[in-house]
Design a protein around this motif. Structure first.
Motif, short mmCIF file in Angstrom:
data_model
loop_
_atom_site.label_atom_id
_atom_site.label_comp_id
_atom_site.label_asym_id
_atom_site.label_seq_id
_atom_site.Cartn_x
_atom_site.Cartn_y
_atom_site.Cartn_z
N LYS A 47 0.75 -1.35 0.27
CA LYS A 47 -0.21 0.50 -0.08
C LYS A 47 0.31 1.33 0.18
O LYS A 47 0.60 2.56 -0.56
CB LYS A 47 -1.24 0.05 1.12
CG LYS A 47 -1.42 1.25 0.94
CD LYS A 47 -3.00 1.04 2.10
CE LYS A 47 -3.80 2.27 2.19
NZ LYS A 47 -4.82 1.57 3.64
N ARG A 50 1.89 1.42 -3.27
CA ARG A 50 1.24 2.52 -4.02
C ARG A 50 1.57 4.40 -3.80
O ARG A 50 0.85 4.47 -5.32
CB ARG A 50 -0.23 1.57 -4.25
CG ARG A 50 -0.62 0.63 -4.16
CD ARG A 50 -0.38 0.15 -6.09
NE ARG A 50 -0.65 -1.85 -6.19
CZ ARG A 50 -0.36 -2.22 -7.60
NH1 ARG A 50 0.04 -1.07 -8.89
NH2 ARG A 50 -0.96 -2.94 -7.49
N ASP A 56 -1.30 10.55 -11.73
CA ASP A 56 -2.68 9.92 -11.67
C ASP A 56 -2.79 9.21 -12.85
O ASP A 56 -1.80 9.68 -14.16
CB ASP A 56 -3.39 10.41 -12.23
CG ASP A 56 -3.80 11.18 -10.93
OD1 ASP A 56 -3.62 10.37 -9.82
OD2 ASP A 56 -4.54 12.67 -10.90
N ASP A 60 -6.59 5.55 -14.71
CA ASP A 60 -7.74 5.17 -13.43
C ASP A 60 -8.63 5.72 -12.41
O ASP A 60 -9.24 6.91 -13.19
CB ASP A 60 -7.10 6.45 -12.23
CG ASP A 60 -5.22 5.83 -11.70
OD1 ASP A 60 -4.81 4.44 -12.02
OD2 ASP A 60 -4.29 6.32 -10.80
N GLU A 62 -12.05 5.24 -9.05
CA GLU A 62 -12.34 4.89 -7.98
C GLU A 62 -12.45 3.56 -8.03
O GLU A 62 -11.98 2.38 -7.39
CB GLU A 62 -13.83 4.65 -7.68
CG GLU A 62 -13.48 5.16 -5.83
CD GLU A 62 -12.82 5.35 -4.80
OE1 GLU A 62 -12.27 5.47 -4.34
OE2 GLU A 62 -12.49 7.03 -5.57
N THR A 65 -9.13 1.34 -8.58
CA THR A 65 -8.43 2.14 -6.83
C THR A 65 -8.80 1.03 -6.43
O THR A 65 -7.85 0.20 -5.39
CB THR A 65 -8.61 2.92 -6.29
OG1 THR A 65 -8.13 3.96 -7.41
CG2 THR A 65 -7.82 3.12 -5.47
N GLN A 66 -9.88 0.25 -6.19
CA GLN A 66 -10.73 -0.72 -5.41
C GLN A 66 -10.76 -2.02 -5.49
O GLN A 66 -10.03 -3.04 -5.30
CB GLN A 66 -12.51 -0.80 -5.36
CG GLN A 66 -12.50 -2.11 -4.11
CD GLN A 66 -14.65 -1.01 -4.61
OE1 GLN A 66 -14.86 -0.95 -5.18
NE2 GLN A 66 -14.89 -2.22 -3.13
N ARG A 68 -7.25 -2.18 -7.34
CA ARG A 68 -5.23 -2.56 -6.75
C ARG A 68 -5.41 -3.11 -5.65
O ARG A 68 -4.82 -4.14 -5.34
CB ARG A 68 -5.33 -1.39 -7.16
CG ARG A 68 -4.50 -1.57 -7.40
CD ARG A 68 -2.67 -0.53 -7.61
NE ARG A 68 -3.33 0.34 -9.14
CZ ARG A 68 -4.36 0.81 -9.64
NH1 ARG A 68 -3.96 2.66 -9.36
NH2 ARG A 68 -4.58 1.57 -11.03
N ASP A 69 -6.95 -2.20 -4.79
CA ASP A 69 -6.51 -3.09 -3.15
C ASP A 69 -6.91 -4.05 -2.86
O ASP A 69 -5.86 -5.00 -1.82
CB ASP A 69 -7.48 -1.91 -2.38
CG ASP A 69 -7.17 -0.82 -2.50
OD1 ASP A 69 -5.81 -0.09 -2.74
OD2 ASP A 69 -7.45 0.56 -1.89
#
Length: 118
Positions: A47, A50, A56, A60, A62, A65-66, A68-69
């Motif tokens: 994390k 990242r 950016d 990219d 939201e 990003t979710q 990728r998390d």
């Protein structure tokens, strides 16, 4: 080096059924907790990496990003299981030294076998 005293065992209130915590203080549980800690530690490293991006990206969003998390969480668990960095084993060995009932157990060998892939 001074030994770390063990915490007082949990005692149930008067009139309540006693709690069976005999299975909690085992080397296997300590090793499992250490492996989970290592997974969390690796996840925090990913994390952090990242977050250090230079800017950016073109795609990219939201949702990306979710995704990728979630991917990083899975990768951290896989890395901790297949290629541990050794912090979990060091933590388990350190905590076991303060507990005479766990110090003689050979749970660290299981983690060593995982670290070497055997």
């Amino acid at each position: 080096m001074t030994a770390i005293p063990s915490p007082a065992p949990f005692t149930a209130p008067a009139g309540a059924t006693p709690v069976d915590d005999s299975r909690l203080a085992t080397r296997a549980n300590l090793d499992q907790a250490a492996a989970r800690f290592e997974s969390l530690f690796i996840g925090m490293m990913l994390k952090s990496a990242r977050a250090a991006s230079l800017g950016d990206g073109l795609l990219d969003s939201e949702a990306m990003t979710q995704f990728r998390d979630m991917q990083d969480v899975h990768m951290a668990e896989t890395m901790a299981h297949r290629m541990p960095i050794g912090i979990g084993r060091a933590l388990a060995d350190f905590l076991a030294r303060g507990r005479p009932d766990l110090a003689g157990a050979t749970g660290g060998e299981d983690m060593a076998a995982r670290e070497t892939g055997g």
